[in-house]
Design an enzyme around this catalytic site. Sequence first.
Site, short mmCIF file in Angstrom:
data_model
loop_
_atom_site.label_atom_id
_atom_site.label_comp_id
_atom_site.label_asym_id
_atom_site.label_seq_id
_atom_site.Cartn_x
_atom_site.Cartn_y
_atom_site.Cartn_z
N SER A 134 10.29 -13.23 -21.84
CA SER A 134 10.21 -13.98 -20.59
C SER A 134 10.19 -15.48 -20.87
O SER A 134 9.69 -15.91 -21.92
CB SER A 134 8.91 -13.58 -19.89
OG SER A 134 8.60 -14.50 -18.87
N TYR A 158 -0.74 -11.87 -19.94
CA TYR A 158 0.62 -11.34 -19.85
C TYR A 158 1.55 -12.12 -20.78
O TYR A 158 2.26 -11.56 -21.61
CB TYR A 158 1.13 -11.40 -18.40
CG TYR A 158 2.62 -11.14 -18.31
CD1 TYR A 158 3.13 -9.88 -18.56
CD2 TYR A 158 3.52 -12.17 -18.01
CE1 TYR A 158 4.51 -9.64 -18.50
CE2 TYR A 158 4.88 -11.95 -17.95
CZ TYR A 158 5.37 -10.68 -18.19
OH TYR A 158 6.73 -10.45 -18.15
N LYS A 162 3.63 -11.09 -24.42
CA LYS A 162 5.06 -11.27 -24.72
C LYS A 162 5.23 -12.07 -26.01
O LYS A 162 6.06 -11.75 -26.85
CB LYS A 162 5.77 -11.99 -23.57
CG LYS A 162 5.87 -11.17 -22.30
CD LYS A 162 6.83 -10.00 -22.46
CE LYS A 162 6.87 -9.09 -21.26
NZ LYS A 162 7.53 -7.81 -21.50
P1 NAD Z 1 8.85 -2.89 -13.55
O1 NAD Z 1 7.38 -2.75 -13.44
O2 NAD Z 1 9.68 -2.65 -12.34
O3 NAD Z 1 9.41 -1.96 -14.73
C1 NAD Z 1 8.62 -1.61 -15.86
C2 NAD Z 1 8.70 -0.11 -16.01
O4 NAD Z 1 7.93 0.30 -17.14
C3 NAD Z 1 8.13 0.66 -14.79
O5 NAD Z 1 9.08 1.63 -14.38
C4 NAD Z 1 6.86 1.31 -15.33
O6 NAD Z 1 6.60 2.55 -14.69
C5 NAD Z 1 7.18 1.45 -16.80
N1 NAD Z 1 6.02 1.46 -17.69
C6 NAD Z 1 4.97 0.60 -17.71
N2 NAD Z 1 4.12 0.92 -18.70
C7 NAD Z 1 4.66 1.99 -19.34
C8 NAD Z 1 4.25 2.78 -20.44
N3 NAD Z 1 3.12 2.52 -21.09
N4 NAD Z 1 5.03 3.82 -20.82
C9 NAD Z 1 6.19 4.10 -20.16
N5 NAD Z 1 6.61 3.40 -19.11
C10 NAD Z 1 5.86 2.35 -18.70
O7 NAD Z 1 9.15 -4.35 -14.13
P2 NAD Z 1 10.51 -5.14 -14.29
O8 NAD Z 1 10.48 -6.30 -13.37
O9 NAD Z 1 11.66 -4.21 -14.27
O10 NAD Z 1 10.31 -5.72 -15.76
C11 NAD Z 1 10.82 -5.07 -16.92
C12 NAD Z 1 10.40 -5.85 -18.14
O11 NAD Z 1 10.89 -7.19 -18.03
C13 NAD Z 1 8.89 -5.95 -18.32
O12 NAD Z 1 8.61 -5.85 -19.71
C14 NAD Z 1 8.57 -7.33 -17.82
O13 NAD Z 1 7.43 -7.87 -18.43
C15 NAD Z 1 9.81 -8.10 -18.24
N6 NAD Z 1 10.05 -9.29 -17.40
C16 NAD Z 1 10.12 -9.16 -16.03
C17 NAD Z 1 10.30 -10.30 -15.26
C18 NAD Z 1 10.35 -10.20 -13.75
O14 NAD Z 1 10.19 -11.23 -13.08
N7 NAD Z 1 10.59 -9.05 -13.16
C19 NAD Z 1 10.43 -11.57 -15.86
C20 NAD Z 1 10.39 -11.64 -17.26
C21 NAD Z 1 10.18 -10.49 -18.02
#
Ligand code: NAD
Length: 347
Positions: A134, A158, A162
Amino acid sequence: MSSNLSKNTTKKILVTGGAGYIGSHTCVELLNDGHEIIVLDNLSNSSEESLKRVQEITGKTLEFVKGDIRDHKLLNSLFSNHEIASVIHFAGLKAVGESVSMPLAYYDNNVNGTLVLLEAMKQANVKTLVFSSSATVYGDPASLPISEDFPTSATNPYGRSKLMIEEILQDLHVSDNSWRIALLRYFNPVGAHPSGRIGEDPNDIPNNLMPYIAQVAIGKLDKLSVFGNDYPTHDGTGVRDYIHVVDLSLGHVRAIEKLQKTAGIHAWNLGVGKGYSVLEMVAAFEQASQQPVPYQFAPRRSGDIAACYANPEKALNELGWKAEKGVDDMVSDSWRWQSVNPNGYHS
Ligand code: NAD
Ligand code: UDP
């Protein structure tokens, strides 16, 4: 969809967290590109319905395994029963505020979960990984736009999770340089698939700007609180680099292709390279939805920075990737998803 763990010999990509917001959009692009995928997700922040719709959009099938990345046994059986060539690792918890009140849950899910995954990959000799990082790892940048060689720092659990994972992956690569690792530093992912079938489906009141605006426009929430109107930006509100989730997903496909050709560990910014203020996003959303988005100014949100946008040139030069979609696509796709699915996957 099946959770059949029997021996399968086609080379596949394991997608952790593939039922989530960014993961489901990336599954669409991977399937469209001809990859075979297995999704591992514990559904803690998602619904299996997203994967049904991924298959409906693409007309292709994927395998789904409901389970947790911290489950050693499950991971070992996944790697021994399938010919997995690489892993795209989305699974994790992502709410900044929640991470401040539940740091242990965040370190366990994100850092410990990644360690369990890496150990299983190492044992199975699968050494190609794309990691969801991120722009938060840049902390409060000294200047803009942000390049990959800027110093990193974290201001909340958080962000620290990362950063810790990035550092663990650097150490892993030092110990064994046959690993091929992409650290994809996302800026602000927004929007939804243009079909209106998959999108962001927050469990509670959204923390992020775009889903909040969408829920105000549809009348589920009264008004938006704009956090701060005294930042040193052109209209006083926070400026971010919003990137369409489909563009972001395509960045993962390009990263996997690149890692197939090149070893090493690489950080790539996935951003558009332009910043938009909160008020500009509100105006764009009102225009696309033809709905009013009432707002009030509120104090700055703790931990927020004034402005953040990427220098996306490294990804262009090395991956041949650049964001193609503009703010109009982001807001109109977001509105389509929200209006067709007012209660997300439970609509
Ligand atoms: P999201 O919560 O929609 O997707 C994450 C998925 O991981 C979910 O489906 C959840 O059920 C699953 N999950 C969580 N813990 C788990 C575990 N221990 N075992 C198996 N599954 C698990 O989030 P997103 O927005 O799709 O983000 C995906 C990734 O991108 C994350 O790592 C997040 O930190 C990173 N990210 C997101 C953003 C954003 O703004 N959305 C920005 C930067 C980074
Ligand atoms: N924001 C806001 N009201 C909200 C949510 C967000 O004014 O209800 C602002 C926030 O202060 C920041 C921008 O919108 O300037 C993007 O915030 P978001 O939480 O979506 O992403 P972040 O950049 O914090 O990861």
